[in-house]
Scaffold this active site. Sequence first.
Site, mmCIF file in Angstrom:
data_model
loop_
_atom_site.group_PDB
_atom_site.id
_atom_site.type_symbol
_atom_site.label_atom_id
_atom_site.label_comp_id
_atom_site.label_asym_id
_atom_site.label_seq_id
_atom_site.Cartn_x
_atom_site.Cartn_y
_atom_site.Cartn_z
ATOM 1 N N TYR A 152 25.620 22.339 52.307
ATOM 2 C CA TYR A 152 24.623 21.787 53.242
ATOM 3 C C TYR A 152 23.792 22.916 53.857
ATOM 4 O O TYR A 152 22.557 22.840 53.908
ATOM 5 C CB TYR A 152 25.347 20.993 54.327
ATOM 6 C CG TYR A 152 24.441 20.272 55.291
ATOM 7 C CD1 TYR A 152 23.836 19.068 54.938
ATOM 8 C CD2 TYR A 152 24.216 20.775 56.571
ATOM 9 C CE1 TYR A 152 23.017 18.392 55.831
ATOM 10 C CE2 TYR A 152 23.399 20.107 57.468
ATOM 11 C CZ TYR A 152 22.794 18.914 57.090
ATOM 12 O OH TYR A 152 21.985 18.249 57.979
ATOM 13 N N LYS A 156 19.762 23.328 53.353
ATOM 14 C CA LYS A 156 18.793 23.211 54.444
ATOM 15 C C LYS A 156 18.004 24.518 54.640
ATOM 16 O O LYS A 156 16.827 24.481 55.021
ATOM 17 C CB LYS A 156 19.496 22.779 55.729
ATOM 18 C CG LYS A 156 20.044 21.342 55.660
ATOM 19 C CD LYS A 156 18.945 20.338 55.348
ATOM 20 C CE LYS A 156 19.410 18.897 55.454
ATOM 21 N NZ LYS A 156 18.335 17.924 55.213
#
Length: 250
Positions: A152, A156
């Site tokens: 993640y 991002k």
Amino acid sequence: MKLKDKVAIVTGGASGIGRATAILFAREGAAVVVADIDAAGAASAAEEIVASGGRAVPVTADVSDDDDCARIVATATDTFGHLHVLFNNAGIIRRADALGITVAEWDLVMAVNVRSVFLMCRHAIPAMTSGGAIVNTGSGWGLKGGGNALSYCASKAAVVNMTRALAIDHAKAGIRVNSVNPGDTDTPMLREEARQLSEKWTAFAADAADRPMGRAGSPDEIARAVLFLASEDASYITGSALVVDGGGLA
Ligand code: NAI
């Protein structure tokens, strides 16, 4: 009305931040394509908008799939005649470090969070013939990192830097590209995370130690920042990473 007569796409519009933003965009005058892999959720968000006098159409689509992304954009242009705003918001999280994440899960997070931004942009930008605004959803963790969410955090961070690259490439076409970077926001995603971490949501949400303002954000608070970036109020802002986290990065 900040988006009067504009046409907008919101991915991940069935739930959480995306749903709140789709509803706010419609209230501000936009016709909204609500795209989500969750068919029932996309339909109910679009119905809610239409029931309150707005314009919206749902699309069931997987944003990691090229053909589906083309179909989302075609729905906007076929139904509403044009495209001005794209909110790349659909995303997933897997709570695991380098030892815990499988290769398949790593690839899935990258496909849904990163490839989707590339795919949606490559179909949407040619449709933005009179200029436009793109807002990509990063995260505080894309800027500062975070524990037990390696894929993640990588995804991002990629979104934040892709945003800068897209902004440079398409500025002369009158297309602004920015990222919104929420801190913990009270959505189904965060509640599911809290459940998986075996934390009671109430304790998690109220944990003032990690939160200078003593609370998580609301989907509406993120939606208002997205509206700002999508609107003419942000006419000289492109390539930026707007943090909306109640001071968590401070
Ligand atoms: P959510 O889980 O409530 O909503 C995400 C939506 O994306 C869901 O409706 C889901 O069906 C949809 N989606 C997932 N995979 C998809 C796919 N392959 N194709 C199309 N749609 C898909 O999550 P939330 O919290 O509203 O998150 C929205 C965005 O904000 C995500 O990109 C997330 O990473 C980001 N974010 C959320 C934070 C939070 O604390 N809730 C903090 C920082 C960033």
